[in-house]
Design a protein around this motif. Structure first.
Motif, PDB file in Angstrom:
ATOM      1  N   THR A  54       0.811  -1.218   0.000  1.00  0.00           N
ATOM      2  CA  THR A  54       0.000   0.000   0.000  1.00  0.00           C
ATOM      3  C   THR A  54       0.842   1.263   0.000  1.00  0.00           C
ATOM      4  O   THR A  54       0.505   2.240  -0.657  1.00  0.00           O
ATOM      5  N   HIS A  55       1.965   1.271   0.752  1.00  0.00           N
ATOM      6  CA  HIS A  55       2.854   2.433   0.768  1.00  0.00           C
ATOM      7  C   HIS A  55       4.168   2.038   1.419  1.00  0.00           C
ATOM      8  O   HIS A  55       4.335   0.902   1.854  1.00  0.00           O
ATOM      9  N   ILE A  56       5.138   2.984   1.459  1.00  0.00           N
ATOM     10  CA  ILE A  56       6.508   2.605   1.807  1.00  0.00           C
ATOM     11  C   ILE A  56       6.870   2.826   3.268  1.00  0.00           C
ATOM     12  O   ILE A  56       8.050   2.904   3.606  1.00  0.00           O
ATOM     13  N   ASP A  57       5.906   2.907   4.164  1.00  0.00           N
ATOM     14  CA  ASP A  57       6.256   2.949   5.582  1.00  0.00           C
ATOM     15  C   ASP A  57       6.990   1.662   5.959  1.00  0.00           C
ATOM     16  O   ASP A  57       6.658   0.575   5.484  1.00  0.00           O
ATOM     17  N   ASN A  58       7.985   1.795   6.852  1.00  0.00           N
ATOM     18  CA  ASN A  58       8.778   0.636   7.256  1.00  0.00           C
ATOM     19  C   ASN A  58       7.929  -0.518   7.761  1.00  0.00           C
ATOM     20  O   ASN A  58       8.235  -1.687   7.515  1.00  0.00           O
ATOM     21  N   ASP A  59       6.868  -0.184   8.505  1.00  0.00           N
ATOM     22  CA  ASP A  59       6.069  -1.244   9.114  1.00  0.00           C
ATOM     23  C   ASP A  59       5.035  -1.836   8.158  1.00  0.00           C
ATOM     24  O   ASP A  59       4.153  -2.584   8.573  1.00  0.00           O
ATOM     25  N   HIS A  60       5.152  -1.511   6.891  1.00  0.00           N
ATOM     26  CA  HIS A  60       4.322  -2.133   5.858  1.00  0.00           C
ATOM     27  C   HIS A  60       5.177  -2.852   4.814  1.00  0.00           C
ATOM     28  O   HIS A  60       4.764  -3.872   4.270  1.00  0.00           O
ATOM     29  N   ILE A  61       6.364  -2.308   4.551  1.00  0.00           N
ATOM     30  CA  ILE A  61       7.136  -2.766   3.392  1.00  0.00           C
ATOM     31  C   ILE A  61       8.267  -3.733   3.733  1.00  0.00           C
ATOM     32  O   ILE A  61       8.620  -4.604   2.929  1.00  0.00           O
ATOM     33  N   ASN A  62       8.848  -3.621   4.935  1.00  0.00           N
ATOM     34  CA  ASN A  62      10.043  -4.413   5.233  1.00  0.00           C
ATOM     35  C   ASN A  62       9.791  -5.914   5.224  1.00  0.00           C
ATOM     36  O   ASN A  62      10.629  -6.697   4.769  1.00  0.00           O
ATOM     37  N   GLY A  63       8.636  -6.328   5.743  1.00  0.00           N
ATOM     38  CA  GLY A  63       8.317  -7.753   5.728  1.00  0.00           C
ATOM     39  C   GLY A  63       8.160  -8.295   4.321  1.00  0.00           C
ATOM     40  O   GLY A  63       8.496  -9.455   4.042  1.00  0.00           O
ATOM     41  N   VAL A  64       7.665  -7.453   3.412  1.00  0.00           N
ATOM     42  CA  VAL A  64       7.522  -7.860   2.011  1.00  0.00           C
ATOM     43  C   VAL A  64       8.896  -8.106   1.393  1.00  0.00           C
ATOM     44  O   VAL A  64       9.113  -9.104   0.687  1.00  0.00           O
ATOM     45  N   ILE A  65       9.841  -7.206   1.670  1.00  0.00           N
ATOM     46  CA  ILE A  65      11.198  -7.377   1.145  1.00  0.00           C
ATOM     47  C   ILE A  65      11.817  -8.661   1.690  1.00  0.00           C
ATOM     48  O   ILE A  65      12.454  -9.421   0.951  1.00  0.00           O
ATOM     49  N   LYS A  66      11.618  -8.909   2.981  1.00  0.00           N
ATOM     50  CA  LYS A  66      12.154 -10.138   3.583  1.00  0.00           C
ATOM     51  C   LYS A  66      11.554 -11.379   2.927  1.00  0.00           C
ATOM     52  O   LYS A  66      12.255 -12.361   2.684  1.00  0.00           O
ATOM     53  N   LEU A  67      10.261 -11.329   2.639  1.00  0.00           N
ATOM     54  CA  LEU A  67       9.597 -12.470   2.005  1.00  0.00           C
ATOM     55  C   LEU A  67      10.126 -12.698   0.595  1.00  0.00           C
ATOM     56  O   LEU A  67      10.498 -13.820   0.231  1.00  0.00           O
ATOM     57  N   LEU A  68      10.163 -11.647  -0.214  1.00  0.00           N
ATOM     58  CA  LEU A  68      10.546 -11.794  -1.617  1.00  0.00           C
ATOM     59  C   LEU A  68      12.001 -12.199  -1.790  1.00  0.00           C
ATOM     60  O   LEU A  68      12.370 -12.776  -2.819  1.00  0.00           O
ATOM     61  N   THR A  69      12.841 -11.885  -0.809  1.00  0.00           N
ATOM     62  CA  THR A  69      14.259 -12.248  -0.904  1.00  0.00           C
ATOM     63  C   THR A  69      14.577 -13.538  -0.154  1.00  0.00           C
ATOM     64  O   THR A  69      15.729 -13.980  -0.142  1.00  0.00           O
ATOM     65  N   HIS A  70      13.569 -14.154   0.460  1.00  0.00           N
ATOM     66  CA  HIS A  70      13.779 -15.421   1.165  1.00  0.00           C
ATOM     67  C   HIS A  70      14.012 -16.532   0.141  1.00  0.00           C
ATOM     68  O   HIS A  70      13.314 -16.606  -0.878  1.00  0.00           O
ATOM     69  N   PRO A  71      14.993 -17.403   0.373  1.00  0.00           N
ATOM     70  CA  PRO A  71      15.297 -18.451  -0.619  1.00  0.00           C
ATOM     71  C   PRO A  71      14.143 -19.408  -0.885  1.00  0.00           C
ATOM     72  O   PRO A  71      14.089 -20.029  -1.953  1.00  0.00           O
ATOM     73  N   ASN A  72      13.212 -19.529   0.067  1.00  0.00           N
ATOM     74  CA  ASN A  72      12.079 -20.437  -0.110  1.00  0.00           C
ATOM     75  C   ASN A  72      10.762 -19.702  -0.327  1.00  0.00           C
ATOM     76  O   ASN A  72       9.688 -20.264  -0.087  1.00  0.00           O
ATOM     77  N   CYS A  73      10.856 -18.473  -0.791  1.00  0.00           N
ATOM     78  CA  CYS A  73       9.636 -17.709  -1.070  1.00  0.00           C
ATOM     79  C   CYS A  73       8.821 -18.416  -2.150  1.00  0.00           C
ATOM     80  O   CYS A  73       9.364 -18.844  -3.172  1.00  0.00           O
ATOM     81  N   PRO A  74       7.511 -18.556  -1.945  1.00  0.00           N
ATOM     82  CA  PRO A  74       6.673 -19.154  -3.003  1.00  0.00           C
ATOM     83  C   PRO A  74       6.726 -18.303  -4.269  1.00  0.00           C
ATOM     84  O   PRO A  74       7.134 -17.139  -4.233  1.00  0.00           O
ATOM     85  N   SER A  75       6.315 -18.872  -5.371  1.00  0.00           N
ATOM     86  CA  SER A  75       6.243 -18.089  -6.606  1.00  0.00           C
ATOM     87  C   SER A  75       5.210 -16.977  -6.427  1.00  0.00           C
ATOM     88  O   SER A  75       4.205 -17.148  -5.737  1.00  0.00           O
TER      89      SER A  75
END
Length: 224
Positions: A54-75
């Protein structure tokens, strides 16, 4: 079957919507909260139909970055996110000239000193743009990769799910781009390419606009 789950996300938001055939994640909370909810997705969800940021506040976006860069992230089939790339064009892999880079970094540092920089994920917004670019994710495909705003796309579908776009509107985005262009001209900055420094400077500068009029200048796809 429709299951909506509010994951523990620190001070932010992290919501998953699941049906028999779709799985959508809206925001990802803080980086610290990721460890608390990741096991509910990684290893249990084979495919994420869409991630909506929704927007780039730390408490909204950081978990998304962690998920997308996780080696076992789903497609991940698609991402909805209004970042600098969606407003100004694709990231360049070329080197920016040194003088322009110094000017952009100075502008970025100046903007970060204007207000409280902790809640806004300036560099994280840029980081997410790079993750999307590097991994080849489809972003804002309903508007051909451009910025998503109410007049251009009032509603979009993800499988059987329908989402209404509340904001931003076109006038707010045009005003934001106008103010940013004026700031660059004021500093005699005329970048020929869109670099990481350009993205950082823009997203940091955006925070100063949000503090003055937060309802009008959000670059969010789902918030006013």
């Amino acid at each position: 079957m429709l299951k909506v789950k509010m994951h523990k996300a620190g001070n932010g938001d992290c919501v998953s919507i699941e049906t028999l055939s779709e799985f959508v994640l809206i925001d990802g909370g803080t980086a610290q909260s990721f460890d608390g909810w990741k096991e509910q997705i990684i290893g249990h969800v084979s495919k994420i139909d869409s991630v909506i940021v929704t927007h780039i506040d730390n408490d909204h976006i950081n978990g998304v970055i962690k998920l997308l860069t996780h080696p076992n992230c789903p497609s991940v089939d698609s991402i909805f996110f209004n970042g600098a790339e969606q407003l100004f064009g694709h990231i360049s892999t070329e080197d920016i000239d040194a003088r322009t880079d110094v000017k952009l970094q100075a502008l970025s540092e100046e903007s970060s000193e204007v207000g409280d920089k902790d809640p806004i994920g300036y560099s994280e917004g840029t980081s997410l743009s790079y993750v999307i670019f590097d991994k080849g994710y489809t972003c804002n495909d309903v508007v051909d990769g451009e910025a998503l705003y109410r007049e251009k796309c009032a509603q979009f579908e993800i499988g059987s799910l329908k989402f209404n776009v509340i904001g931003p509107d076109l006038s707010a985005l045009l005003e934001l781009k106008k103010i940013w262009k004026e700031k660059l001209e004021e500093r005699n900055i005329r970048p020929k390419i869109l670099s990481k420094s350009y993205y950082d400077a823009f997203e940091q500068f955006t925070s100063t606009i949000q503090e003055k009029s937060p309802d009008n200048y959000q670059i969010s796809s789902t918030e006013k």
